[in-house]
Design a protein around this motif. Structure first.
Motif: not given
Length: 241
Positions: A92-100, A163-177, A191-196
């Motif tokens: 519940x609440x926000x959970x941070x997940x690290x992919x490798x 639950x809803x899953x937020x991912x960070x990508x170079x081509x994603x929607x601008x987080x500030x909007x 660090x090198x390959x981003x999200x699998x």
């Protein structure tokens, strides 16, 4: 008195397989050790050049401290703590997940960020660097005592939580909007390959941190830096609701 067995054990804990075998890890320095002594972590052994802790201490010389410290400039004491059993993951609440995430400094900083922004659960893929690695422990500055770090099959965990899953990508929607939720899973990638690819398929909202530099020549942000920006924006949004 510092014995050869003490030295051998502490040296072996520099490797993950021996940390897992003995279920022990090392903490160095007065502040870090005090944080762990004041927490739920159980002390196994404490070595110090000074009797400054309210715990059973094996007093040693500066020369002996050099034998068991992994730091270039040892700081007074080295302690060995027991690795606790994994706590239940409460989704519940926000959970941070690290992919490798592989760099110890990055993981240590991210654990501190979770502590700072009030993220209680940090879920790590099995290939993410061990949070009991001495460099990670050092970088957390005690925050490891206040963040529930779990290692699991990240793909399966996301499927189960539904639950809803937020991912960070170079081509994603601008987080500030975006209108950001105060519940869900935020995934930060390698660090090198981003999200699998497997995890990317489960992302329901793709986000990006826009570049503002005139040349826009920087390829990407360091994962710990990106995590700071993302968590800050999620928390800012939640306080404005």
């Amino acid at each position: 008195m510092l014995t050869k067995n003490h030295i051998k054990l502490i040296a072996s804990l520099g490797q993950k397989k021996f940390r897992m075998q003995h279920q022990l890890f090392v903490v160095e320095g007065i502040k870090g050790i005090q944080e762990f002594l004041n927490s739920h972590f159980e002390l196994y052994q404490l070595f110090s050049t000074e009797a400054i802790f309210n715990a059973e201490t094996i007093l040693i010389s500066e020369k002996d401290l050099l034998k068991i410290s992994s730091l270039k400039t040892p700081n007074t004491a080295v302690a060995v703590f027991r690795i606790p059993k994994q706590n239940e993951i409460v989704s519940n609440g926000l959970i941070l997940a690290l992919d490798d995430v592989r760099d110890p400094g990055n993981l240590g900083t991210i654990i501190r960020l979770c502590d700072w922004f009030g993220i209680k659960d940090l879920i790590c893929s099995k290939a993410t660097v061990d949070c009991y690695n001495s460099k990670v422990v050092q970088a957390t500055m005690g925050s490891l005592t206040r963040v529930n770090v779990q290692y699991t099959d990240l793909n399966d965990f996301i499927k189960i939580t539904k639950t809803e899953v937020f991912g960070t990508f170079m081509d994603g929607d601008t987080i500030y909007n975006e209108i950001l939720s105060d519940t869900g899973i935020i995934v930060m990638g390698n660090e090198a390959n981003g999200i699998s690819e497997a995890i990317e398929k489960q992302v329901t909202k793709r986000l990006s941190i826009p570049r503002f530099g005139n040349l826009q020549a920087t390829e990407s942000l360091n994962v710990a830096t990106a995590t700071a920006v993302v968590l800050s924006e999620f928390k800012r949004m939640s306080t404005e609701k």
